[in-house]
Design an enzyme around this catalytic site. Structure first.
Site, PDB file in Angstrom:
ATOM      1  CE  LYS A 169     -17.054  -7.370   1.972  1.00 24.12           C
ATOM      2  NZ  LYS A 169     -16.398  -8.611   2.439  1.00 24.12           N
ATOM      3  CG  PHE A 210     -10.564  -9.889  10.650  1.00 28.33           C
ATOM      4  CD1 PHE A 210      -9.372 -10.260  11.246  1.00 28.33           C
ATOM      5  CD2 PHE A 210     -10.658  -9.935   9.268  1.00 28.33           C
ATOM      6  CE1 PHE A 210      -8.293 -10.677  10.487  1.00 28.33           C
ATOM      7  CE2 PHE A 210      -9.589 -10.350   8.495  1.00 28.33           C
ATOM      8  CZ  PHE A 210      -8.396 -10.725   9.106  1.00 28.33           C
ATOM      9  CD  GLN A 211      -7.764  -7.500   7.303  1.00 29.23           C
ATOM     10  OE1 GLN A 211      -8.570  -7.318   6.391  1.00 29.23           O
ATOM     11  NE2 GLN A 211      -6.536  -7.946   7.083  1.00 29.23           N
ATOM     12  CG  MET A 226      21.855  13.235   5.953  1.00 28.53           C
ATOM     13  SD  MET A 226      23.043  14.390   5.219  1.00 28.53           S
ATOM     14  CE  MET A 226      22.207  14.805   3.672  1.00 28.53           C
ATOM     15  CD  GLU A 270      -1.646  -2.375   1.751  1.00 28.39           C
ATOM     16  OE1 GLU A 270      -2.505  -3.265   1.842  1.00 28.39           O
ATOM     17  OE2 GLU A 270      -0.449  -2.532   2.135  1.00 28.39           O
TER      18      GLU A 270
END
Length: 582
Positions: free
Chosen positions: A185, A135-136, A493, A73
């Protein structure tokens, strides 16, 4: 009625639009796709999961809705970011609920810090489950509230089309930025009559686009009196597509220009009035000019700490004018004498109607002498490959006209110093957040937006490993990005700071366990090349340019090279360490 049945490839754009606007009874997912198409979205970057499966099912078999499947993602949102920065259009990404949404957070913060227009679409659990720790499930609205321009949780499918229209408007107007739309959803599967809102009304959102003419007159009067004026041009010039207006303004007023990291390309590097980048790793000329200016005009720049360094000693002699579309930025870091709240392009257009030159010819002569006396320098070598030389070679072979994306670190600063940008929107880099892993996936978005242009992604060996999985996307889709790895086997760096500030106590910076980048590229199906000498570098780079597909070039460079000039934290701009050129 499925969206793919609405679209016919032989239709004109007007015919397609009319069909998309038909008031059919369709699902929320199909409303989403239709509205994105009506907003002119050319490509969406994403990664599916359970909460967005209805949306991905609506994409199935649709020849006109283009979606690029990334491998993470974070790769999706950085690609959308690169697309947006290089085009000025809104970038779009999609992720599922929970971990999919939270994996977007770094990319959202990156876009927010740099004022990049994105619409980030996340799925969520069904409305009946919100707040139950399903869930999620994650409260992505709450998580991202400090790093989005606005957020929506869509609880009713009837609100979806309007929400998307509003999101695009908010993302792309005023001070641009990311907007998040969270779609449960069940909402994505609900059916309603599609009504596309041709107009939107946001009474509380009214960005100031045009300047107060009295304030512009004050600025022009100050310019006519100034003897040592300086223009500090930032990313706002690029985002407002105001480069032509800036050139006209600088030439009419005869004022030298320094461009911030995000402003590079907004004023051509070959122009006689350009002084280079200012700040921590800026040129001596630019920093000297800021410290000795009697009038400093900031245009679309926010006085970032990497530009100003020690605030108490910044531009101590200057009257300060600030042109910015965001009133919150004016006076936030630096006291301002002449504020101009406006879209940069509109402010410069107004100023250019009556701009007259400053009393600056002696100042310009002094600036030119400094540019000749203190050019950027490094100690070259015939025994080892120097990273600055590699950047110079890339700049010369592309004539400064390629799209360049960078990751974050030493290589980013060397690109800013040694690549001679000619065009706006040609440098794509993470400025405010400094996001490692940004450089390579953002190049994929740039290349998708500009399929016929040369896109070069310049990365360190550290940042390259943070999104290396996106090599698969380039290979599978034959996205011809030229991927440069400036490989010094160390977190460069961090090592430089540890050397100069922490008495060479090198703590956890060794990247000697990194993979063989050539083999890694080949494992994904991408051509891999390596160079350790100038001769090998020239040959490998030319081979990469001649190759029609993606190529990764591993430039093995000097490990102990530092970025100079440098102003250490807590110091003023005139307290510069020049390094090898001292």
């Amino acid at each position: 009625m499925s969206i793919q049945n609405v679209i016919a490839s032989s239709e004109s754009k007007d015919e397609l639009r009319q069909r998309l606007l038909k008031p059919d009874e369709i699902t929320g997912s199909e409303i989403l796709l239709r509205t994105l198409l009506l907003e002119g979205v050319e490509c969406v970057f994403g990664y599916p999961g359970g909460a967005v499966l209805y949306i991905y099912d609506a994409m199935y078999g649709n020849p006109d809705f283009k979606h690029l499947l990334t491998r993470h993602e974070q790769g999706a949102i950085h690609a959308a970011d690169g697309y947006a920065r290089s085009t000025g259009k809104v970038g779009v990404c999609i992720a599922t609920s929970g971990p999919g949404a939270t994996n977007l957070v770094t990319g959202i913060a990156t876009a927010y810090m740099d004022s990049v227009p994105l619409v980030c679409i996340t799925g969520n659990v069904a409305t009946s489950l919100i707040g139950s720790d399903a869930f999620q499930e994650a409260d992505i609205i709450g998580i991202t509230m400090p790093i989005t321009k606005h957020s929506y949780l869509v609880r009713d499918v009837k609100d979806l089309a309007r929400t998307i229209r509003e999101a695009f408007h908010i993302a792309s107007t005023g001070r641009k930025g990311p907007v998040l739309i969270d779609i449960p959803k069940d909402v994505s599967n609900q059916v309603t009559r599609f009504e596309y809102p041709e107009t939107i009304s946001l009474p509380t959102y009214k960005p100031t686009l045009y300047p107060n003419k009295l304030q512009v007159d004050k600025l022009l009067a100050a310019i006519e009196e100034a003897k040592q004026p300086v223009i500090l041009a930032g990313g706002g010039v690029v985002y407002a597509d105001a480069s032509a207006e800036l050139i006209e303004f600088a030439e009419k007023t005869r004022i030298p220009v320094t461009t911030t990291l995000l402003g590079l390309g907004g004023f051509p590097s070959g122009h006689e009035l350009w002084m280079g980048m200012p700040g921590m790793h800026g040129t001596k000329t630019a920093n000297y000019a800021l410290q000795n200016a009697d009038l400093l005009i900031s245009i679309g720049a926010r006085f970032d700490d990497r530009v100003t360094m020690k605030l108490e000693g910044f531009a101590p002699r200057a009257k300060i004018a600030h042109i910015d579309i965001d009133p919150a930025e004016i006076g936030k870091n630096v006291p301002v004498d002449i504020p101009v709240v406006s879209d940069v392009k509109e402010a410069l257009k107004e100023a250019n109607t009556k701009a007259r030159p400053a009393q600056s010819e002696e100042w310009i002569k002094q600036i030119q002498e400094m540019k000749e006396q203190y050019p950027l320098r490094y100690k070259d070598s015939d025994d080892e490959l120097k990273p600055q030389w590699v950047i110079e070679m890339i700049s010369e072979t592309t004539n400064g006209e390629a799209f360049i994306t960078t990751d974050v670190g030493q290589h980013q600063m060397w690109v800013a110093q040694y690549y001679k940008f000619k065009n706006p929107r040609s440098l794509i880099t993470s400025g405010g957040l400094g996001t490692m892993g940004f450089g390579f996936p953002s190049a994929i978005g740039v290349q998708m937006a500009h399929p016929d242009k040369l896109v070069i992604s310049i990365n360190g060996d550290g940042g390259m490993q943070m999104c290396a999985q996106e090599l698969a996307v380039c290979a599978i889709n034959n996205i011809p990005v030229k991927i440069v790895v400036i490989n010094n086997q160390v977190l460069g760096m961090v090592r430089q700071w540890q050397e100069l500030i922490y008495d060479s106590r090198y703590s956890h910076i060794d990247l000697s366990g990194s993979p063989d980048f050539v083999k890694l590229a080949e494992a994904y199906g991408v051509k891999g090349l390596r160079a350790t000498t100038k001769e090998e570098a020239r040959a490998a780079w030319q081979e990469a340019l001649n190759h029609p597909g993606p190529v990764l070039i591993d430039f093995v460079v000097s490990k102990m090279e530092n970025v100079y000039p440098m102003v250490q934290q807590g110091c003023t701009l005139d307290e510069m360490i020049m390094g090898d050129s001292e």
